[in-house]
Design an enzyme around this catalytic site. Structure first.
Site, PDB file in Angstrom:
ATOM      1  N   CYS A 148      15.655  26.276  20.429  1.00  9.10           N
ATOM      2  CA  CYS A 148      14.546  26.222  19.470  1.00  9.10           C
ATOM      3  C   CYS A 148      13.336  25.573  20.128  1.00  9.10           C
ATOM      4  O   CYS A 148      13.442  25.001  21.202  1.00  9.10           O
ATOM      5  CB  CYS A 148      14.879  25.332  18.265  1.00  9.10           C
ATOM      6  SG  CYS A 148      16.347  25.752  17.388  1.00  9.10           S
ATOM      7  N   ASP A 192       8.234   7.887  19.005  1.00  8.85           N
ATOM      8  CA  ASP A 192       6.781   7.844  18.940  1.00  8.85           C
ATOM      9  C   ASP A 192       6.427   6.347  18.913  1.00  8.85           C
ATOM     10  O   ASP A 192       6.461   5.715  17.864  1.00  8.85           O
ATOM     11  CB  ASP A 192       6.278   8.551  17.676  1.00  8.85           C
ATOM     12  CG  ASP A 192       4.761   8.653  17.654  1.00  8.85           C
ATOM     13  OD1 ASP A 192       4.247   9.502  16.911  1.00  8.85           O
ATOM     14  OD2 ASP A 192       4.083   7.887  18.366  1.00  8.85           O
ATOM     15  N   CYS A 218      20.761  22.068  18.622  1.00  6.55           N
ATOM     16  CA  CYS A 218      19.914  21.010  19.183  1.00  6.55           C
ATOM     17  C   CYS A 218      19.835  19.772  18.289  1.00  6.55           C
ATOM     18  O   CYS A 218      19.427  18.705  18.760  1.00  6.55           O
ATOM     19  CB  CYS A 218      18.513  21.516  19.512  1.00  6.55           C
ATOM     20  SG  CYS A 218      17.679  22.341  18.161  1.00  6.55           S
ATOM     21  N   ASP A 249      10.080   6.597  14.406  1.00  4.44           N
ATOM     22  CA  ASP A 249       9.872   7.995  14.048  1.00  4.44           C
ATOM     23  C   ASP A 249      10.291   8.845  15.242  1.00  4.44           C
ATOM     24  O   ASP A 249       9.766   8.674  16.347  1.00  4.44           O
ATOM     25  CB  ASP A 249       8.378   8.199  13.730  1.00  4.44           C
ATOM     26  CG  ASP A 249       8.049   9.631  13.350  1.00  4.44           C
ATOM     27  OD1 ASP A 249       6.888   9.878  12.977  1.00  4.44           O
ATOM     28  OD2 ASP A 249       8.936  10.512  13.427  1.00  4.44           O
ATOM     29  N   LYS A 262       6.151   8.323   5.848  1.00  5.95           N
ATOM     30  CA  LYS A 262       6.564   9.073   4.662  1.00  5.95           C
ATOM     31  C   LYS A 262       7.723   8.399   3.950  1.00  5.95           C
ATOM     32  O   LYS A 262       8.671   7.922   4.572  1.00  5.95           O
ATOM     33  CB  LYS A 262       6.974  10.484   5.094  1.00  5.95           C
ATOM     34  CG  LYS A 262       7.323  11.375   3.922  1.00  5.95           C
ATOM     35  CD  LYS A 262       7.257  12.823   4.292  1.00  5.95           C
ATOM     36  CE  LYS A 262       8.308  13.172   5.329  1.00  5.95           C
ATOM     37  NZ  LYS A 262       8.294  14.612   5.606  1.00  5.95           N
ATOM     38  N   VAL A 309      13.870  12.357  12.322  1.00  2.00           N
ATOM     39  CA  VAL A 309      14.404  11.277  11.491  1.00  2.00           C
ATOM     40  C   VAL A 309      13.463  10.078  11.532  1.00  2.00           C
ATOM     41  O   VAL A 309      12.722   9.887  12.489  1.00  2.00           O
ATOM     42  CB  VAL A 309      15.810  10.826  11.986  1.00  2.00           C
ATOM     43  CG1 VAL A 309      16.820  11.918  11.771  1.00  2.00           C
ATOM     44  CG2 VAL A 309      15.778  10.411  13.434  1.00  2.00           C
ATOM     45  N   GLY A 318      12.777  15.790   6.842  1.00  2.00           N
ATOM     46  CA  GLY A 318      12.529  16.993   6.057  1.00  2.00           C
ATOM     47  C   GLY A 318      12.435  18.263   6.878  1.00  2.00           C
ATOM     48  O   GLY A 318      12.578  19.367   6.336  1.00  2.00           O
ATOM     49  N   ARG A 319      12.177  18.098   8.157  1.00  2.00           N
ATOM     50  CA  ARG A 319      12.105  19.324   8.955  1.00  2.00           C
ATOM     51  C   ARG A 319      12.709  19.119  10.327  1.00  2.00           C
ATOM     52  O   ARG A 319      13.722  19.695  10.672  1.00  2.00           O
ATOM     53  CB  ARG A 319      10.669  19.815   9.075  1.00  2.00           C
ATOM     54  CG  ARG A 319      10.569  21.108   9.865  1.00  2.00           C
ATOM     55  CD  ARG A 319       9.395  21.958   9.513  1.00  2.00           C
ATOM     56  NE  ARG A 319       8.119  21.314   9.801  1.00  2.00           N
ATOM     57  CZ  ARG A 319       6.942  21.886   9.578  1.00  2.00           C
ATOM     58  NH1 ARG A 319       6.863  23.083   9.076  1.00  2.00           N
ATOM     59  NH2 ARG A 319       5.837  21.242   9.860  1.00  2.00           N
ATOM     60  N   ARG A 320      12.090  18.276  11.117  1.00  2.00           N
ATOM     61  CA  ARG A 320      12.503  18.256  12.524  1.00  2.00           C
ATOM     62  C   ARG A 320      12.775  16.865  13.072  1.00  2.00           C
ATOM     63  O   ARG A 320      12.688  16.658  14.271  1.00  2.00           O
ATOM     64  CB  ARG A 320      11.423  18.890  13.370  1.00  2.00           C
ATOM     65  CG  ARG A 320      10.111  18.178  13.181  1.00  2.00           C
ATOM     66  CD  ARG A 320       9.015  18.821  13.963  1.00  2.00           C
ATOM     67  NE  ARG A 320       7.738  18.216  13.590  1.00  2.00           N
ATOM     68  CZ  ARG A 320       6.595  18.520  14.153  1.00  2.00           C
ATOM     69  NH1 ARG A 320       6.558  19.417  15.101  1.00  2.00           N
ATOM     70  NH2 ARG A 320       5.478  17.936  13.775  1.00  2.00           N
ATOM     71  N   GLU A 369       0.832  -1.193   0.000  1.00  2.00           N
ATOM     72  CA  GLU A 369       0.000   0.000   0.000  1.00  2.00           C
ATOM     73  C   GLU A 369       0.870   1.247   0.000  1.00  2.00           C
ATOM     74  O   GLU A 369       1.842   1.361   0.757  1.00  2.00           O
ATOM     75  CB  GLU A 369      -0.903   0.052   1.238  1.00  2.00           C
ATOM     76  CG  GLU A 369      -1.744   1.326   1.254  1.00  2.00           C
ATOM     77  CD  GLU A 369      -2.498   1.597   2.547  1.00  2.00           C
ATOM     78  OE1 GLU A 369      -2.379   0.809   3.499  1.00  2.00           O
ATOM     79  OE2 GLU A 369      -3.210   2.618   2.578  1.00  2.00           O
ATOM     80  N   ASP A 417      10.993  12.801  16.583  1.00  2.00           N
ATOM     81  CA  ASP A 417      10.714  14.195  16.301  1.00  2.00           C
ATOM     82  C   ASP A 417      11.413  15.072  17.311  1.00  2.00           C
ATOM     83  O   ASP A 417      11.253  14.851  18.512  1.00  2.00           O
ATOM     84  CB  ASP A 417       9.215  14.416  16.527  1.00  2.00           C
ATOM     85  CG  ASP A 417       8.555  14.851  15.270  1.00  2.00           C
ATOM     86  OD1 ASP A 417       7.444  14.374  15.001  1.00  2.00           O
ATOM     87  OD2 ASP A 417       9.170  15.681  14.570  1.00  2.00           O
TER      88      ASP A 417
END
Lengths: 435, 455
Positions: free
Chosen positions: A148, A327, A157, A135, A339, A191, A187-189, A67, A137
């Protein structure tokens, strides 16, 4: 990054590589990205796990039972399409290019092609294989970083993510015996981690839960004071994490985050000490004294105070601040969609590129290529008549890393496994015929 | 066949005790009467029900051992060991037929039979345990000396981390980590390159995982056979009994609210402050405050509200009213409404999910940004006192509750809270948030009745 706007006067696509594209500009960028950059063949080879050849042991339905989901955004709307599936790389490529999703997620491999799930009623459509995923974050560490917060991150950080990679990667390889592990910048914060060994893909929900719990050390919501409690000597996994990674990283953290220079920051640490007399003694001595961390360590380690709960206090403090915060729910589920690598993060424009765990200290999230940057590089290459435009952009290094560190070893293992399984089956058939 | 084997075994070790705990590997070819069919099953069911009850009250392993021993003696044991064994086997296989038919039933049966097996195993002597392990072929997994030498430091380290002094003569079993998920999850074993090194004193976990896995597969198979042929073949004889046995009382089902116990949105604030247990009050409060809850919190509170009688339309309105203040009504409809309808069985698999019991809630651990889980377990003493204060608890009651918390009797703490806030005693003890609510409503309703002014 010089912007040679003059040279690109004729080029309709004026790229400002510092701007994060949104709306229809994002769609335009994505069209080019999916047209020229997204590594379809590599992604297909990965997810086919060797079932893409002519070998009679291959299961040609395998890739088609995976999927995918697409998130498609336009200015007004956001559509989420689940249960997408593709028979092969070319179908996947066609679909992605046509739909230009802002996000692609990868789900599980099911018993049947997800597109045909309705025909199989409730009991016939189940996930049977799925990578073991993690995941992490950085926004989950907001209570211990002062440079931050939220979705932001900086080089001060980011080391928290490096720590997480080191601790978890080592445990996955040493303790659990996995070897085909892919780490990806989200992509942002944060891995993501994909464990792709066949043993990992076949884990049940219960087993995934057990692994998630093995890593679950930092516990409790905002109402509990102490999120890490060690009642005795540390388990070998934790001892190794502490000795090899966390202890020294915490020392660095103390200095980059100035943990002992601001009262509300060291007050938080004092709160983790379960002995009032120690806390008040320290608080008093610390008026104006800056060698506080050494002092604290000395006091807790001297063994002069025999209060219960003090023996592991240093470790508890270190773990509270630096130990990976996962998480857990992402790891426990079999059909949690995650993702895909090489997506473009819509909030930052950055590409979700792989991270080499052996060199994770060198990874710099602030210099990850953005989609705008890649397109600008592409144009620059085209204008000087270079061949193989994409190969000469910043994405090439990431694709190369993906192939050499992850994909090639994985495919070799998969082919070997397929070969062995096939030979065993043939032998079994021969044996049964001998009756 | 267990019976045949025990006859053979009686000669070898004389005790025959290995046969006293069967593994139920294959259906017995025994003959028995139809009356025994029902009676044996009910007796065994009593034992399983008692186990279920004990577990949800958070009984400790030693207490569970006693419970199992007593229950087994009271319901299953016969003077003649062979007769006990016969009843044991027959009752297990009959209940397998009864509980193979639905997923929820299979799950419950699997958990209870595994628990029963676990505590019975613990009660066996070392010889008996060893022969069960041999039957499971674990003798092939004993750690060899050479390998032991290379890792013995780590084995000691792991043992000390769970407060065991490692015995250098102890036997270790080297098994794939997948075989001992509980030990891995709680970091009670040393693992290396995918193998867990299970000391003899932890072998219960290993044996139970294997047992559980075998029964699980057997249940799936039995289900298929039942549907394919037995149900039909036996429709005049066994099938009606199987149906009847499946309806025997198990425990209150809170997935469907009782009578006209529906609640409406306008009552919800009032009800939250008088009749919600602390865990739900906390979630409710946080939702009102932040206009948001993370997934587990939404599940825990959402299913509770369903059990309490909140209709789907009202639930959607309630959640939308809160979430839209943070993420907007449109985003709510797109991202969150689906999962609320899912909880009510209106989407996807259309499973009607049941509200979480205390045991489940206590076992879930909140992380950063979460508000679910059991506050008696996760709140710091200070925060817990503050929260209970807000509920009107103080003085002596507060101290009693804190004492229970320190001793990890979270459900008893909650029961005491109920008693303190309602001014009445709660004999049954709280083991489900919806039970707390129902008892609370009962109390207030009867109070109102008695204070009705006479016309």
């Amino acid at each position: 990054m010089t912007k040679e706007k003059e040279e690109h006067r004729e080029d309709p696509m004026q790229i400002d590589s510092n701007r994060v594209p949104t709306g229809s500009l994002l769609t335009d960028y994505l069209r080019i990205y999916y047209g020229k950059f997204f590594p379809y063949t590599d992604m297909f080879k990965w997810l086919a796990y060797g079932n893409d050849g002519k070998h009679p042991g291959c299961d040609s339905s395998y890739f088609g039972r995976r999927e995918f989901s697409f998130t498609i955004k336009s200015d007004r709307d956001e559509i989420y399409l689940r249960f997408q599936s593709f028979f092969n790389a070319s179908e996947m490529e066609t679909s992605i290019k046509a739909k230009c999703p802002t996000k692609i997620d990868i789900g599980a491999v099911y018993t049947v092609d997800p597109a045909k799930r309705h025909a199989y009623a409730q009991s016939g459509f189940n996930p049977i294989e799925r990578e073991l995923v993690f995941d992490i974050d950085i926004s989950d560490y907001d209570d211990v970083r002062y440079c931050c917060s939220g979705a932001d991150t900086c080089l001060n950080c980011w080391p928290l993510m490096t720590i997480a990679i080191k601790v978890i990667d080592t445990a996955l390889r040493e303790d659990f015996g996995f070897s085909h592990i892919l780490w990806v910048y989200s992509g942002r914060r944060g891995v993501h981690c994909w464990v792709c060994d066949s043993r990992a893909r076949r884990l049940s929900k219960e087993q995934r839960s057990a692994i998630a719990d093995y890593f679950h050390v930092y516990k409790g919501g905002e109402n509990s004071l102490k999120k890490v409690t060690f009642s005795g000597p540390l388990h070998p996994f934790l001892a190794r994490a502490y000795t090899d990674v966390l202890k020294n990283e915490f020392e660095k953290w103390v200095s980059t985050q100035k943990l002992f220079e601001h009262e509300e920051r060291f007050h938080k640490i004092l709160q983790l000490i379960p002995d009032e007399s120690v806390v008040s003694e320290l608080a008093e001595k610390w008026q104006g004294n800056s060698v506080r961390w050494e002092h604290l360590k000395h006091m807790l380690q001297s063994g002069s105070k025999k209060t219960q709960g003090l023996r592991r206090c240093i470790e508890e403090i270190v773990f509270s601040y630096t130990y990976p915060r996962l998480d857990i729910q992402v790891t426990k589920g079999m059909n949690h969609l995650l993702k895909a690598p090489f997506c473009v993060h819509p909030g930052t424009g950055r590409i979700c590129i792989p991270i080499d765990p052996k060199k994770c200290e060198e990874f710099d999230p602030t210099s990850v290529p953005t989609v705008a940057q890649l397109i600008e590089e592409l144009n620059a290459n085209a204008s000087i008549g270079a061949d193989n435009y994409v190969e000469k952009t910043s994405l090439a290094a990431s694709v190369h890393l993906f192939r050499t560190c992850f994909l090639e070893p994985l495919i070799k293992t998969c082919k070997d496994e397929l070969e062995n399984a096939y030979n065993t089956k043939i032998q079994q058939t021969k044996d049964s015929l001998n009756w | 066949m267990e019976i045949v084997r025990s006859q053979r075994r009686n000669g070898s070790d004389g005790s025959g005790s290995s046969a006293s705990l069967p593994l139920y590997k294959s259906a017995p070819s025994l003959e028995f009467r139809l009356e025994e069919f029902g009676q044996y099953a009910i007796d065994r069911l009593r034992v399983l029900q008692a186990i279920s009850d004990g577990l949800s009250r958070g009984k400790k392993p030693e207490e569970m051992e006693n419970l199992v021993s007593e229950q087994w003696r009271a319901n299953m044991k016969h003077q003649d060991a062979d007769k006990t064994l016969r009843k044991d086997i027959i009752s297990h296989f009959v209940l397998r037929l009864v509980y193979c038919r639905e997923e929820e039933m299979r799950r419950w049966f699997l958990s209870m039979e595994t628990a029963l097996f676990r505590y019975r195993f613990r009660l066996q002597n070392a010889e008996a345990q060893k022969s069960i392990m041999n039957e499971l072929q674990l003798q092939y997994n004993v750690l060899g000396n050479a390998e032991y030498e290379t890792i013995k430091d780590k084995l000691t380290e792991a043992a000390r981390s769970v407060n065991f002094t490692s015995n250098p003569e102890a036997v270790f079993y080297k098994v794939p980590f997948e075989d001992v998920p509980e030990l891995v999850a709680s970091r009670r074993v040393f693992i290396l390159k995918g193998f867990a090194f299970v000391p003899r004193n932890q072998v219960v976990s290993l044996v139970c995982t294997i047992f559980r896995s075998n029964i699980s597969k057997a249940l799936a198979l039995t289900n298929r056979k039942w549907r394919a042929m037995i149900q039909d073949q036996e429709k005049d004889r066994i099938a009606p009994m199987v149906e009847a046995l499946g309806n025997v009382y198990l425990g209150p089902d809170y997935s469907k609210p009782k009578d006209c116990a529906e609640i409406s949105l306008k009552d919800i604030n009032q009800l939250a402050s008088t009749s919600f247990p602390l865990c739900m009050r906390h979630l409710f409060g946080k939702l009102r405050e932040d206009h948001h809850l993370k997934h587990q919190g939404r599940m825990q509170l959402g299913l509770f509200l369903k059990g309490v009688g909140l209709k789907l339309e009202d639930a959607l309105a309630f959640w939308r009213a809160e979430f839209s203040q943070k993420v907007g009504a449109e985003r709510f409809d797109k991202e969150y409404a689906y999962s609320i309808r899912h909880n009510y069985g209106k989407e996807g698999k259309r499973t009607d999910y049941t509200p979480y019991s205390c045991q489940k809630i206590i076992m879930s651990t909140p992380s950063t940004g979460d508000h679910h889980g059991c506050p008696y377990r996760h709140f710091s003493e200070e925060n817990l006192r503050a929260a209970l204060n807000k509920m009107g608890v103080g003085g002596r009651a507060m101290d009693d509750i804190m004492d229970k918390v320190r001793n990890r009797h979270y459900q008893l703490a909650c029961t005491l809270t109920f008693e303190a806030t309602h001014g009445t005693s709660c004999e049954t003890g709280i083991n489900h948030p919806n039970q707390y609510f129902v008892e609370s409503r009962k109390f207030f309703e009867s109070k109102n009745k008695h204070s009705q002014p006479t016309a």
